[in-house]
Design a protein around this motif. Structure first.
Motif, PDB file in Angstrom:
ATOM      1  N   VAL A  53       0.951  -1.628  -0.015  1.00  0.00           N
ATOM      2  CA  VAL A  53      -0.089  -0.937   0.167  1.00  0.00           C
ATOM      3  C   VAL A  53       0.960   1.865  -0.443  1.00  0.00           C
ATOM      4  O   VAL A  53       0.224   1.960  -0.237  1.00  0.00           O
ATOM      5  N   ASN A  54       2.164   0.922   0.121  1.00  0.00           N
ATOM      6  CA  ASN A  54       2.884   2.406   0.083  1.00  0.00           C
ATOM      7  C   ASN A  54       2.604   2.924  -1.473  1.00  0.00           C
ATOM      8  O   ASN A  54       3.480   4.184  -1.572  1.00  0.00           O
ATOM      9  N   VAL A  55       2.053   2.633  -2.167  1.00  0.00           N
ATOM     10  CA  VAL A  55       1.648   3.067  -3.837  1.00  0.00           C
ATOM     11  C   VAL A  55       0.961   4.362  -3.402  1.00  0.00           C
ATOM     12  O   VAL A  55       1.055   5.165  -4.325  1.00  0.00           O
ATOM     13  N   GLY A  56       0.045   4.545  -2.002  1.00  0.00           N
ATOM     14  CA  GLY A  56      -0.807   5.129  -1.878  1.00  0.00           C
ATOM     15  C   GLY A  56       0.164   6.940  -1.238  1.00  0.00           C
ATOM     16  O   GLY A  56      -0.190   7.692  -1.857  1.00  0.00           O
ATOM     17  N   PHE A  57       0.917   7.023  -0.679  1.00  0.00           N
ATOM     18  CA  PHE A  57       1.773   7.761  -0.714  1.00  0.00           C
ATOM     19  C   PHE A  57       2.478   8.424  -1.799  1.00  0.00           C
ATOM     20  O   PHE A  57       2.968   9.388  -2.187  1.00  0.00           O
ATOM     21  N   ALA A  58       3.665   7.335  -2.300  1.00  0.00           N
ATOM     22  CA  ALA A  58       3.980   7.691  -3.398  1.00  0.00           C
ATOM     23  C   ALA A  58       3.151   8.042  -4.944  1.00  0.00           C
ATOM     24  O   ALA A  58       3.289   9.294  -5.363  1.00  0.00           O
ATOM     25  N   GLN A  67       2.657  12.634 -14.916  1.00  0.00           N
ATOM     26  CA  GLN A  67       1.758  12.358 -15.722  1.00  0.00           C
ATOM     27  C   GLN A  67       0.694  11.543 -15.701  1.00  0.00           C
ATOM     28  O   GLN A  67       0.009  11.313 -16.537  1.00  0.00           O
ATOM     29  N   PHE A  68       0.524  10.503 -14.351  1.00  0.00           N
ATOM     30  CA  PHE A  68      -0.433   9.853 -14.019  1.00  0.00           C
ATOM     31  C   PHE A  68      -1.993  10.728 -13.751  1.00  0.00           C
ATOM     32  O   PHE A  68      -1.988  11.494 -13.024  1.00  0.00           O
ATOM     33  N   SER A  69      -3.340   9.743 -14.530  1.00  0.00           N
ATOM     34  CA  SER A  69      -3.900  10.619 -13.871  1.00  0.00           C
ATOM     35  C   SER A  69      -4.905   9.852 -12.227  1.00  0.00           C
ATOM     36  O   SER A  69      -4.431   8.748 -12.146  1.00  0.00           O
ATOM     37  N   GLU A  70      -6.019  10.330 -12.071  1.00  0.00           N
ATOM     38  CA  GLU A  70      -6.545   9.617 -10.932  1.00  0.00           C
ATOM     39  C   GLU A  70      -6.925   8.214 -11.231  1.00  0.00           C
ATOM     40  O   GLU A  70      -7.090   7.309 -10.752  1.00  0.00           O
ATOM     41  N   THR A  71      -7.399   7.861 -12.225  1.00  0.00           N
ATOM     42  CA  THR A  71      -7.726   6.559 -13.245  1.00  0.00           C
ATOM     43  C   THR A  71      -6.405   6.168 -12.686  1.00  0.00           C
ATOM     44  O   THR A  71      -7.028   4.351 -12.829  1.00  0.00           O
ATOM     45  N   VAL A  72      -5.816   5.862 -13.585  1.00  0.00           N
ATOM     46  CA  VAL A  72      -4.118   5.284 -14.001  1.00  0.00           C
ATOM     47  C   VAL A  72      -4.154   4.942 -12.283  1.00  0.00           C
ATOM     48  O   VAL A  72      -4.344   3.849 -12.406  1.00  0.00           O
ATOM     49  N   TYR A  73      -3.471   6.090 -11.898  1.00  0.00           N
ATOM     50  CA  TYR A  73      -3.844   5.251 -10.584  1.00  0.00           C
ATOM     51  C   TYR A  73      -3.886   4.307  -9.673  1.00  0.00           C
ATOM     52  O   TYR A  73      -3.823   3.718  -9.252  1.00  0.00           O
ATOM     53  N   GLY A  74      -5.442   4.691  -9.858  1.00  0.00           N
ATOM     54  CA  GLY A  74      -6.425   3.674  -9.582  1.00  0.00           C
ATOM     55  C   GLY A  74      -6.690   2.175 -10.227  1.00  0.00           C
ATOM     56  O   GLY A  74      -7.239   0.999  -8.997  1.00  0.00           O
ATOM     57  N   LEU A  75      -6.193   2.137 -10.727  1.00  0.00           N
ATOM     58  CA  LEU A  75      -6.299   0.205 -11.729  1.00  0.00           C
ATOM     59  C   LEU A  75      -4.722   0.130 -11.227  1.00  0.00           C
ATOM     60  O   LEU A  75      -5.059  -1.114 -11.300  1.00  0.00           O
ATOM     61  N   GLY A  76      -4.242   1.104 -11.423  1.00  0.00           N
ATOM     62  CA  GLY A  76      -2.439   0.324 -11.088  1.00  0.00           C
ATOM     63  C   GLY A  76      -2.553  -0.399  -9.291  1.00  0.00           C
ATOM     64  O   GLY A  76      -1.778  -1.034  -9.616  1.00  0.00           O
ATOM     65  N   TRP A 281      -6.422   4.884   0.502  1.00  0.00           N
ATOM     66  CA  TRP A 281      -6.765   6.460  -0.184  1.00  0.00           C
ATOM     67  C   TRP A 281      -6.830   7.275   0.908  1.00  0.00           C
ATOM     68  O   TRP A 281      -6.969   8.901   1.420  1.00  0.00           O
ATOM     69  N   LEU A 282      -5.668   6.961   2.850  1.00  0.00           N
ATOM     70  CA  LEU A 282      -5.950   7.234   3.734  1.00  0.00           C
ATOM     71  C   LEU A 282      -5.039   8.712   3.388  1.00  0.00           C
ATOM     72  O   LEU A 282      -5.307  10.000   3.921  1.00  0.00           O
ATOM     73  N   PRO A 283      -3.813   8.738   2.792  1.00  0.00           N
ATOM     74  CA  PRO A 283      -3.155   9.463   3.010  1.00  0.00           C
ATOM     75  C   PRO A 283      -3.742  11.424   1.902  1.00  0.00           C
ATOM     76  O   PRO A 283      -3.555  11.637   2.252  1.00  0.00           O
ATOM     77  N   SER A 284      -4.810  10.967   0.480  1.00  0.00           N
ATOM     78  CA  SER A 284      -5.199  11.251  -0.241  1.00  0.00           C
ATOM     79  C   SER A 284      -6.164  12.295   0.597  1.00  0.00           C
ATOM     80  O   SER A 284      -6.440  13.104   0.598  1.00  0.00           O
ATOM     81  N   PHE A 400      -9.229  -4.437  -6.426  1.00  0.00           N
ATOM     82  CA  PHE A 400      -8.967  -4.425  -7.686  1.00  0.00           C
ATOM     83  C   PHE A 400     -10.200  -2.825  -7.618  1.00  0.00           C
ATOM     84  O   PHE A 400     -10.240  -2.185  -8.035  1.00  0.00           O
ATOM     85  N   VAL A 401     -11.339  -3.255  -6.998  1.00  0.00           N
ATOM     86  CA  VAL A 401     -12.266  -2.435  -7.415  1.00  0.00           C
ATOM     87  C   VAL A 401     -12.691  -1.714  -6.614  1.00  0.00           C
ATOM     88  O   VAL A 401     -12.995  -0.371  -7.178  1.00  0.00           O
ATOM     89  N   SER A 402     -12.387  -1.259  -5.239  1.00  0.00           N
ATOM     90  CA  SER A 402     -12.100  -0.362  -4.403  1.00  0.00           C
ATOM     91  C   SER A 402     -11.370   0.866  -4.774  1.00  0.00           C
ATOM     92  O   SER A 402     -11.862   1.849  -4.985  1.00  0.00           O
ATOM     93  N   PRO A 403      -9.686   0.565  -4.908  1.00  0.00           N
ATOM     94  CA  PRO A 403      -9.016   2.080  -5.370  1.00  0.00           C
ATOM     95  C   PRO A 403      -9.537   2.752  -6.770  1.00  0.00           C
ATOM     96  O   PRO A 403      -9.433   3.429  -6.618  1.00  0.00           O
ATOM     97  N   TYR A 404      -9.576   1.442  -7.934  1.00  0.00           N
ATOM     98  CA  TYR A 404     -10.754   2.068  -9.159  1.00  0.00           C
ATOM     99  C   TYR A 404     -12.011   2.992  -8.860  1.00  0.00           C
ATOM    100  O   TYR A 404     -11.721   3.863  -9.801  1.00  0.00           O
ATOM    101  N   LEU A 405     -12.249   2.438  -8.193  1.00  0.00           N
ATOM    102  CA  LEU A 405     -13.517   2.948  -7.611  1.00  0.00           C
ATOM    103  C   LEU A 405     -13.365   4.509  -7.574  1.00  0.00           C
ATOM    104  O   LEU A 405     -13.900   5.511  -7.840  1.00  0.00           O
ATOM    105  N   ILE A 406     -13.187   4.707  -6.237  1.00  0.00           N
ATOM    106  CA  ILE A 406     -12.762   6.032  -5.508  1.00  0.00           C
ATOM    107  C   ILE A 406     -12.249   6.733  -6.543  1.00  0.00           C
ATOM    108  O   ILE A 406     -12.355   8.366  -6.827  1.00  0.00           O
ATOM    109  N   GLY A 407     -10.866   5.983  -7.456  1.00  0.00           N
ATOM    110  CA  GLY A 407     -10.439   7.012  -8.089  1.00  0.00           C
ATOM    111  C   GLY A 407     -10.980   7.841  -9.506  1.00  0.00           C
ATOM    112  O   GLY A 407     -10.766   8.565  -9.718  1.00  0.00           O
ATOM    113  N   TRP A 408     -11.899   6.901  -9.667  1.00  0.00           N
ATOM    114  CA  TRP A 408     -13.079   7.270 -10.764  1.00  0.00           C
ATOM    115  C   TRP A 408     -13.582   7.944 -10.332  1.00  0.00           C
ATOM    116  O   TRP A 408     -13.597   9.454 -10.801  1.00  0.00           O
TER     117      TRP A 408
END
Length: 445
Positions: A53-58, A67-76, A281-284, A400-408
Protein backbone atom coordinates in the motif's frame (compact mmCIF):
# COMPACT_ATOMS: atom_id res chain seq x y z
CA UNK A 1 -32.18 -22.17 1.61
CA UNK A 2 -31.15 -20.09 4.62
CA UNK A 3 -32.41 -22.78 7.03
CA UNK A 4 -30.42 -25.50 5.23
CA UNK A 5 -27.34 -23.29 5.25
CA UNK A 6 -27.63 -22.64 8.97
CA UNK A 7 -28.16 -26.33 9.66
CA UNK A 8 -25.07 -27.23 7.64
CA UNK A 9 -22.99 -24.74 9.58
CA UNK A 10 -24.38 -25.67 12.97
CA UNK A 11 -24.02 -29.42 12.40
CA UNK A 12 -20.29 -28.98 11.93
CA UNK A 13 -20.05 -27.83 15.56
CA UNK A 14 -22.67 -29.86 17.39
CA UNK A 15 -20.17 -30.93 20.01
CA UNK A 16 -17.84 -28.16 21.04
CA UNK A 17 -14.71 -29.03 22.96
CA UNK A 18 -15.37 -28.53 26.67
CA UNK A 19 -13.47 -25.80 28.40
CA UNK A 20 -10.72 -27.61 30.30
CA UNK A 21 -8.04 -26.32 32.63
CA UNK A 22 -4.72 -26.09 30.88
CA UNK A 23 -1.81 -28.09 32.17
CA UNK A 24 1.43 -26.35 33.10
CA UNK A 25 3.12 -27.80 30.02
CA UNK A 26 0.32 -26.51 27.82
CA UNK A 27 0.48 -22.98 29.23
CA UNK A 28 4.26 -22.84 28.85
CA UNK A 29 4.03 -24.26 25.33
CA UNK A 30 1.51 -21.63 24.20
CA UNK A 31 3.67 -18.89 25.72
CA UNK A 32 6.73 -20.19 23.86
CA UNK A 33 4.91 -20.54 20.55
CA UNK A 34 3.41 -17.06 20.83
CA UNK A 35 6.79 -15.53 21.65
CA UNK A 36 8.70 -17.41 18.94
CA UNK A 37 6.25 -17.22 16.03
CA UNK A 38 3.89 -14.27 16.35
CA UNK A 39 6.45 -11.41 16.50
CA UNK A 40 8.28 -12.83 13.46
CA UNK A 41 5.09 -13.28 11.43
CA UNK A 42 3.89 -9.87 12.59
CA UNK A 43 7.04 -8.13 11.32
CA UNK A 44 6.76 -10.00 8.01
CA UNK A 45 3.18 -8.85 7.53
CA UNK A 46 4.14 -5.26 8.37
CA UNK A 47 6.72 -5.43 5.57
CA UNK A 48 4.25 -7.13 3.22
CA UNK A 49 1.43 -4.69 3.77
CA UNK A 50 3.74 -1.68 3.59
CA UNK A 51 5.08 -2.84 0.22
CA UNK A 52 1.51 -3.36 -0.97
CA UNK A 53 0.00 0.00 0.00
CA UNK A 54 2.95 2.42 0.02
CA UNK A 55 1.88 3.25 -3.51
CA UNK A 56 -0.73 5.41 -1.74
CA UNK A 57 2.08 7.68 -0.52
CA UNK A 58 4.01 7.46 -3.78
CA UNK A 59 0.87 8.82 -5.44
CA UNK A 60 1.43 12.21 -3.81
CA UNK A 61 4.55 12.74 -6.00
CA UNK A 62 4.39 10.04 -8.66
CA UNK A 63 1.24 11.26 -10.40
CA UNK A 64 2.67 14.70 -11.15
CA UNK A 65 6.14 13.36 -12.00
CA UNK A 66 4.82 10.78 -14.47
CA UNK A 67 1.67 12.64 -15.55
CA UNK A 68 -0.65 9.82 -14.39
CA UNK A 69 -4.37 10.50 -13.90
CA UNK A 70 -6.36 9.49 -10.80
CA UNK A 71 -7.93 6.67 -12.83
CA UNK A 72 -4.52 5.35 -13.92
CA UNK A 73 -3.43 5.32 -10.28
CA UNK A 74 -6.62 3.56 -9.18
CA UNK A 75 -6.21 0.89 -11.87
CA UNK A 76 -2.54 0.36 -11.03
CA UNK A 77 -3.22 0.17 -7.29
CA UNK A 78 -6.03 -2.30 -7.89
CA UNK A 79 -4.51 -4.52 -10.59
CA UNK A 80 -2.23 -5.96 -7.89
CA UNK A 81 -5.24 -7.95 -6.75
CA UNK A 82 -5.86 -9.56 -10.13
CA UNK A 83 -2.57 -11.47 -9.95
CA UNK A 84 -3.10 -11.97 -6.23
CA UNK A 85 -6.52 -13.55 -6.73
CA UNK A 86 -5.44 -15.83 -9.59
CA UNK A 87 -2.59 -17.39 -7.60
CA UNK A 88 -4.02 -17.47 -4.09
CA UNK A 89 -5.54 -20.97 -3.98
CA UNK A 90 -2.65 -22.84 -5.70
CA UNK A 91 -0.17 -20.94 -3.52
CA UNK A 92 -1.87 -22.02 -0.29
CA UNK A 93 -2.17 -25.64 -1.42
CA UNK A 94 1.56 -25.64 -2.22
CA UNK A 95 2.29 -24.21 1.25
CA UNK A 96 0.25 -27.00 2.84
CA UNK A 97 2.27 -29.59 0.91
CA UNK A 98 5.84 -28.25 1.00
CA UNK A 99 5.72 -26.46 4.36
CA UNK A 100 5.40 -22.86 5.52
CA UNK A 101 9.11 -22.19 5.97
CA UNK A 102 10.20 -22.63 2.35
CA UNK A 103 7.06 -21.19 0.78
CA UNK A 104 6.65 -18.07 2.94
CA UNK A 105 10.37 -17.38 2.45
CA UNK A 106 9.91 -17.61 -1.33
CA UNK A 107 6.92 -15.30 -1.22
CA UNK A 108 8.72 -12.63 0.77
CA UNK A 109 11.92 -12.59 -1.25
CA UNK A 110 10.15 -12.36 -4.62
CA UNK A 111 7.71 -9.66 -3.51
CA UNK A 112 10.55 -7.64 -1.97
CA UNK A 113 12.47 -7.67 -5.24
CA UNK A 114 9.38 -6.68 -7.22
CA UNK A 115 8.41 -3.95 -4.75
CA UNK A 116 11.87 -2.43 -5.25
CA UNK A 117 11.43 -2.70 -9.01
CA UNK A 118 8.76 0.03 -8.78
CA UNK A 119 11.70 2.44 -9.06
CA UNK A 120 11.76 1.68 -12.80
CA UNK A 121 8.13 2.69 -13.48
CA UNK A 122 7.94 5.28 -16.27
CA UNK A 123 4.65 4.60 -18.07
CA UNK A 124 1.16 3.39 -17.11
CA UNK A 125 1.96 0.04 -18.76
CA UNK A 126 5.09 -0.55 -16.66
CA UNK A 127 3.12 0.53 -13.57
CA UNK A 128 0.40 -2.03 -14.31
CA UNK A 129 2.87 -4.86 -15.08
CA UNK A 130 4.93 -4.49 -11.91
CA UNK A 131 1.82 -4.16 -9.71
CA UNK A 132 0.36 -7.28 -11.35
CA UNK A 133 3.58 -9.27 -10.77
CA UNK A 134 3.75 -8.03 -7.18
CA UNK A 135 0.28 -9.45 -6.58
CA UNK A 136 1.31 -12.81 -8.05
CA UNK A 137 4.43 -12.87 -5.86
CA UNK A 138 2.57 -12.04 -2.64
CA UNK A 139 -0.35 -14.43 -3.26
CA UNK A 140 -0.66 -16.95 -0.47
CA UNK A 141 1.03 -15.05 2.35
CA UNK A 142 -2.03 -14.01 4.36
CA UNK A 143 -4.10 -17.21 3.92
CA UNK A 144 -0.89 -19.19 4.38
CA UNK A 145 -0.25 -17.64 7.79
CA UNK A 146 -3.93 -17.98 8.78
CA UNK A 147 -3.73 -21.69 7.93
CA UNK A 148 -0.29 -22.03 9.56
CA UNK A 149 -1.69 -20.78 12.88
CA UNK A 150 -4.12 -23.73 12.90
CA UNK A 151 -1.08 -26.02 13.25
CA UNK A 152 -0.23 -24.39 16.59
CA UNK A 153 -3.38 -22.97 18.22
CA UNK A 154 -6.88 -24.49 18.67
CA UNK A 155 -9.89 -22.40 17.64
CA UNK A 156 -10.50 -21.10 21.17
CA UNK A 157 -7.06 -19.45 21.27
CA UNK A 158 -6.70 -18.09 17.76
CA UNK A 159 -8.72 -14.91 18.32
CA UNK A 160 -6.04 -13.20 20.39
CA UNK A 161 -3.04 -14.37 18.37
CA UNK A 162 -4.80 -13.54 15.10
CA UNK A 163 -5.58 -10.06 16.45
CA UNK A 164 -1.91 -9.54 17.32
CA UNK A 165 -0.88 -10.73 13.84
CA UNK A 166 -3.44 -8.57 12.05
CA UNK A 167 -2.37 -5.45 13.95
CA UNK A 168 0.47 -5.54 11.42
CA UNK A 169 -1.91 -3.83 8.98
CA UNK A 170 -2.41 -0.65 11.03
CA UNK A 171 1.14 -0.97 12.39
CA UNK A 172 2.41 -0.69 8.83
CA UNK A 173 0.58 2.65 8.78
CA UNK A 174 2.12 3.76 12.07
CA UNK A 175 5.60 2.92 10.78
CA UNK A 176 5.12 3.46 7.07
CA UNK A 177 3.25 6.77 7.20
CA UNK A 178 5.96 8.86 8.86
CA UNK A 179 8.75 6.83 7.20
CA UNK A 180 7.31 7.22 3.70
CA UNK A 181 6.64 10.92 4.21
CA UNK A 182 10.17 11.49 5.52
CA UNK A 183 11.86 9.54 2.69
CA UNK A 184 9.85 11.28 -0.01
CA UNK A 185 10.44 14.73 1.44
CA UNK A 186 14.10 14.45 2.50
CA UNK A 187 15.53 12.24 -0.27
CA UNK A 188 13.76 13.76 -3.25
CA UNK A 189 16.36 14.38 -5.96
CA UNK A 190 19.18 12.46 -4.21
CA UNK A 191 21.42 10.80 -6.84
CA UNK A 192 18.89 11.72 -9.51
CA UNK A 193 16.00 9.72 -8.02
CA UNK A 194 12.65 11.14 -6.95
CA UNK A 195 11.49 10.77 -3.36
CA UNK A 196 8.87 8.20 -4.31
CA UNK A 197 11.54 6.07 -6.04
CA UNK A 198 13.72 6.11 -2.92
CA UNK A 199 10.70 5.11 -0.85
CA UNK A 200 10.11 1.98 -2.90
CA UNK A 201 13.78 0.94 -2.74
CA UNK A 202 14.27 1.55 0.99
CA UNK A 203 11.00 -0.11 2.03
CA UNK A 204 11.61 -3.21 -0.13
CA UNK A 205 14.88 -4.19 1.57
CA UNK A 206 13.33 -5.50 4.85
CA UNK A 207 11.08 -7.92 2.93
CA UNK A 208 14.03 -9.65 1.29
CA UNK A 209 15.98 -9.86 4.57
CA UNK A 210 12.95 -11.21 6.44
CA UNK A 211 12.45 -13.84 3.74
CA UNK A 212 15.94 -15.15 4.47
CA UNK A 213 15.24 -15.07 8.22
CA UNK A 214 12.03 -17.10 7.75
CA UNK A 215 14.02 -19.78 5.89
CA UNK A 216 16.31 -20.04 8.90
CA UNK A 217 13.91 -19.68 11.84
CA UNK A 218 10.36 -20.80 11.02
CA UNK A 219 9.42 -24.41 11.97
CA UNK A 220 6.82 -26.07 9.74
CA UNK A 221 4.86 -27.82 12.49
CA UNK A 222 4.86 -28.57 16.24
CA UNK A 223 7.09 -31.62 15.76
CA UNK A 224 9.78 -29.45 14.10
CA UNK A 225 10.07 -26.92 16.95
CA UNK A 226 13.41 -27.65 18.61
CA UNK A 227 12.67 -25.10 21.33
CA UNK A 228 9.71 -27.16 22.69
CA UNK A 229 10.15 -30.08 25.07
CA UNK A 230 8.58 -33.43 24.28
CA UNK A 231 5.88 -32.84 26.92
CA UNK A 232 5.08 -29.42 25.45
CA UNK A 233 4.86 -30.85 21.93
CA UNK A 234 2.50 -33.57 23.12
CA UNK A 235 0.31 -31.06 24.98
CA UNK A 236 0.04 -28.79 21.94
CA UNK A 237 -0.60 -31.60 19.49
CA UNK A 238 -3.29 -33.13 21.72
CA UNK A 239 -5.12 -29.78 21.84
CA UNK A 240 -4.86 -29.38 18.05
CA UNK A 241 -6.01 -32.97 17.41
CA UNK A 242 -9.01 -32.53 19.73
CA UNK A 243 -9.93 -29.30 17.96
CA UNK A 244 -9.56 -30.85 14.49
CA UNK A 245 -11.76 -33.79 15.48
CA UNK A 246 -14.74 -31.43 15.69
CA UNK A 247 -14.22 -29.95 12.21
CA UNK A 248 -15.17 -31.05 8.73
CA UNK A 249 -12.45 -32.45 6.51
CA UNK A 250 -13.81 -32.00 3.01
CA UNK A 251 -12.05 -32.54 -0.34
CA UNK A 252 -10.55 -29.44 -1.91
CA UNK A 253 -12.88 -29.80 -4.90
CA UNK A 254 -15.95 -29.37 -2.66
CA UNK A 255 -14.74 -26.17 -1.04
CA UNK A 256 -15.68 -24.03 -4.05
CA UNK A 257 -19.38 -24.94 -3.79
CA UNK A 258 -19.68 -25.12 0.00
CA UNK A 259 -22.50 -22.80 1.14
CA UNK A 260 -20.75 -21.93 4.37
CA UNK A 261 -17.69 -20.78 2.46
CA UNK A 262 -19.73 -18.83 -0.10
CA UNK A 263 -21.62 -17.02 2.65
CA UNK A 264 -18.37 -16.02 4.32
CA UNK A 265 -17.08 -14.74 0.97
CA UNK A 266 -20.06 -12.39 0.73
CA UNK A 267 -19.38 -11.00 4.23
CA UNK A 268 -15.64 -10.66 3.65
CA UNK A 269 -16.06 -8.96 0.27
CA UNK A 270 -18.15 -6.20 1.78
CA UNK A 271 -15.59 -5.75 4.57
CA UNK A 272 -12.66 -5.69 2.14
CA UNK A 273 -14.11 -2.85 0.06
CA UNK A 274 -13.92 -0.52 3.05
CA UNK A 275 -10.54 -1.82 4.24
CA UNK A 276 -8.76 -1.24 0.94
CA UNK A 277 -10.50 2.08 0.41
CA UNK A 278 -8.98 3.42 3.62
CA UNK A 279 -5.56 1.80 3.09
CA UNK A 280 -5.00 3.21 -0.40
CA UNK A 281 -6.64 6.62 0.00
CA UNK A 282 -5.95 7.66 3.60
CA UNK A 283 -3.04 9.99 2.67
CA UNK A 284 -5.13 11.63 -0.05
CA UNK A 285 -8.11 12.10 2.28
CA UNK A 286 -5.89 13.77 4.89
CA UNK A 287 -4.31 15.99 2.22
CA UNK A 288 -7.80 17.03 1.06
CA UNK A 289 -8.53 18.47 4.53
CA UNK A 290 -5.84 21.09 3.91
CA UNK A 291 -2.59 19.46 5.05
CA UNK A 292 0.24 20.14 2.58
CA UNK A 293 3.51 18.83 4.08
CA UNK A 294 4.31 15.21 3.08
CA UNK A 295 5.92 14.54 6.45
CA UNK A 296 2.89 15.96 8.29
CA UNK A 297 0.55 13.83 6.18
CA UNK A 298 2.65 10.78 7.06
CA UNK A 299 2.58 11.54 10.79
CA UNK A 300 -1.16 12.27 10.84
CA UNK A 301 -1.93 9.09 8.89
CA UNK A 302 -0.40 7.11 11.76
CA UNK A 303 -3.11 8.27 14.20
CA UNK A 304 -5.96 6.13 12.80
CA UNK A 305 -3.54 3.19 12.68
CA UNK A 306 -2.69 3.53 16.39
CA UNK A 307 -6.40 3.61 17.23
CA UNK A 308 -6.94 0.50 15.09
CA UNK A 309 -4.20 -1.44 16.91
CA UNK A 310 -5.81 -0.77 20.30
CA UNK A 311 -9.28 -1.68 19.02
CA UNK A 312 -8.09 -4.90 17.38
CA UNK A 313 -6.38 -6.21 20.50
CA UNK A 314 -9.29 -5.34 22.81
CA UNK A 315 -11.92 -6.92 20.55
CA UNK A 316 -9.76 -10.01 19.95
CA UNK A 317 -9.25 -10.57 23.67
CA UNK A 318 -12.94 -10.04 24.37
CA UNK A 319 -13.93 -12.54 21.67
CA UNK A 320 -11.57 -15.19 23.10
CA UNK A 321 -12.65 -14.54 26.67
CA UNK A 322 -16.36 -14.82 25.84
CA UNK A 323 -15.86 -17.52 23.18
CA UNK A 324 -18.08 -15.50 20.86
CA UNK A 325 -17.18 -14.33 17.37
CA UNK A 326 -20.28 -13.38 15.39
CA UNK A 327 -21.46 -10.35 17.34
CA UNK A 328 -17.95 -9.10 17.99
CA UNK A 329 -17.44 -9.14 14.22
CA UNK A 330 -20.81 -7.46 13.69
CA UNK A 331 -19.83 -4.69 16.11
CA UNK A 332 -16.54 -4.13 14.29
CA UNK A 333 -18.25 -3.89 10.90
CA UNK A 334 -20.81 -1.43 12.28
CA UNK A 335 -18.10 0.76 13.84
CA UNK A 336 -16.26 0.84 10.51
CA UNK A 337 -19.34 1.95 8.62
CA UNK A 338 -20.17 4.69 11.12
CA UNK A 339 -16.60 6.00 10.93
CA UNK A 340 -16.78 6.23 7.14
CA UNK A 341 -20.03 8.19 7.32
CA UNK A 342 -18.53 10.59 9.86
CA UNK A 343 -15.43 11.09 7.70
CA UNK A 344 -17.70 12.46 4.96
CA UNK A 345 -19.56 14.77 7.33
CA UNK A 346 -16.30 16.25 8.67
CA UNK A 347 -14.15 16.05 5.54
CA UNK A 348 -13.31 19.78 5.64
CA UNK A 349 -11.92 19.72 9.19
CA UNK A 350 -8.58 17.96 9.74
CA UNK A 351 -9.05 17.15 13.44
CA UNK A 352 -12.65 15.96 13.09
CA UNK A 353 -11.79 13.97 9.96
CA UNK A 354 -8.92 12.25 11.80
CA UNK A 355 -11.27 11.28 14.64
CA UNK A 356 -13.76 9.87 12.13
CA UNK A 357 -11.04 8.02 10.21
CA UNK A 358 -9.75 6.61 13.50
CA UNK A 359 -13.22 5.25 14.30
CA UNK A 360 -13.47 3.78 10.79
CA UNK A 361 -10.01 2.21 11.11
CA UNK A 362 -10.87 0.58 14.45
CA UNK A 363 -13.88 -1.14 12.91
CA UNK A 364 -12.42 -1.95 9.51
CA UNK A 365 -9.18 -3.46 10.80
CA UNK A 366 -10.57 -5.14 13.95
CA UNK A 367 -12.98 -7.05 11.71
CA UNK A 368 -10.12 -8.88 9.95
CA UNK A 369 -8.88 -11.21 12.71
CA UNK A 370 -12.42 -11.80 13.94
CA UNK A 371 -13.50 -12.82 10.46
CA UNK A 372 -10.59 -15.17 9.79
CA UNK A 373 -11.43 -17.21 12.89
CA UNK A 374 -14.63 -18.32 11.11
CA UNK A 375 -13.53 -20.65 8.29
CA UNK A 376 -10.86 -22.37 10.41
CA UNK A 377 -13.47 -22.99 13.13
CA UNK A 378 -15.33 -25.60 11.07
CA UNK A 379 -12.79 -26.84 8.49
CA UNK A 380 -9.42 -28.57 8.82
CA UNK A 381 -6.60 -29.99 6.68
CA UNK A 382 -6.23 -29.28 2.98
CA UNK A 383 -9.90 -28.28 2.83
CA UNK A 384 -9.26 -25.50 5.35
CA UNK A 385 -6.18 -24.34 3.43
CA UNK A 386 -8.16 -24.22 0.19
CA UNK A 387 -11.16 -22.52 1.84
CA UNK A 388 -9.07 -19.77 3.42
CA UNK A 389 -7.26 -19.17 0.13
CA UNK A 390 -10.53 -19.27 -1.88
CA UNK A 391 -12.17 -16.72 0.43
CA UNK A 392 -9.14 -14.46 0.36
CA UNK A 393 -8.54 -14.67 -3.39
CA UNK A 394 -12.21 -14.02 -4.19
CA UNK A 395 -12.54 -11.11 -1.82
CA UNK A 396 -9.14 -9.70 -2.80
CA UNK A 397 -10.78 -8.56 -6.03
CA UNK A 398 -12.32 -5.91 -3.77
CA UNK A 399 -8.79 -4.52 -3.65
CA UNK A 400 -9.09 -3.94 -7.38
CA UNK A 401 -12.64 -2.58 -7.31
CA UNK A 402 -12.25 -0.27 -4.30
CA UNK A 403 -9.24 1.90 -5.32
CA UNK A 404 -10.33 2.00 -8.97
CA UNK A 405 -13.87 3.02 -7.97
CA UNK A 406 -12.62 5.73 -5.62
CA UNK A 407 -10.15 6.99 -8.24
CA UNK A 408 -12.86 7.21 -10.88
CA UNK A 409 -15.31 8.95 -8.53
CA UNK A 410 -12.65 11.41 -7.34
CA UNK A 411 -11.67 12.25 -10.91
CA UNK A 412 -15.32 12.67 -11.87
CA UNK A 413 -16.57 14.60 -8.84
CA UNK A 414 -13.36 16.11 -7.44
CA UNK A 415 -14.03 14.52 -4.03
CA UNK A 416 -13.87 11.11 -2.29
CA UNK A 417 -17.07 11.77 -0.31
CA UNK A 418 -19.44 9.84 -2.60
CA UNK A 419 -17.05 6.88 -2.68
CA UNK A 420 -16.83 6.74 1.12
CA UNK A 421 -20.63 6.72 1.33
CA UNK A 422 -20.74 3.77 -1.07
CA UNK A 423 -18.13 1.90 1.00
CA UNK A 424 -20.13 2.58 4.17
CA UNK A 425 -23.21 1.11 2.48
CA UNK A 426 -21.19 -1.99 1.55
CA UNK A 427 -20.25 -2.39 5.21
CA UNK A 428 -23.93 -2.26 6.07
CA UNK A 429 -24.69 -5.01 3.54
CA UNK A 430 -21.95 -7.21 5.00
CA UNK A 431 -23.40 -6.66 8.48
CA UNK A 432 -26.85 -7.70 7.25
CA UNK A 433 -25.53 -10.93 5.67
CA UNK A 434 -23.56 -11.77 8.81
CA UNK A 435 -26.51 -11.14 11.13
CA UNK A 436 -29.05 -13.14 9.11
CA UNK A 437 -27.06 -16.00 7.52
CA UNK A 438 -24.21 -16.96 9.83
CA UNK A 439 -25.33 -18.82 12.98
CA UNK A 440 -23.54 -17.80 16.18
CA UNK A 441 -22.78 -21.45 16.98
CA UNK A 442 -20.38 -21.52 14.03
CA UNK A 443 -17.80 -19.53 15.97
CA UNK A 444 -18.62 -19.96 19.64
CA UNK A 445 -15.47 -21.97 20.29
Amino acid sequence: MNNRLEAAMANSLTTARPIEAETGAEKLAYAKVTLRLIPLLFICYVAAYLDRVNVGFAKLQMLSDLQFSETVYGLGAGIFFVGYALCEVPSNIILHKVGARAWISRIMITWGLLAGAMVFVKTPTSFYIIRLLLGIAEAGFLPGVVHYLTYWFPSSKRGKVAAIFFTAIPASGVIGGPLSGWIMQSMNGTHGLAGWQWMFVVEAIPSVLLGLLILWKLPNRVADAKWLTLAEKQALQSAIDADDAQKSSIPVSRVFGDRRVLTLIAVCYCMALGSYGISFWLPSIIKATGVKSLLEIGVLSAIPSVAAIVGMILLGRSADRQRERKWHLAAAIAIGGVGMLLSVLFSANTVAALVALSIASIGVFAANPLFWSLPTAFLSGAGAAAAVAFINCTTSTAGFVSPYLIGWIKQTTGSTDAAMLILAACNGLGLLILATMVPAKLVNR
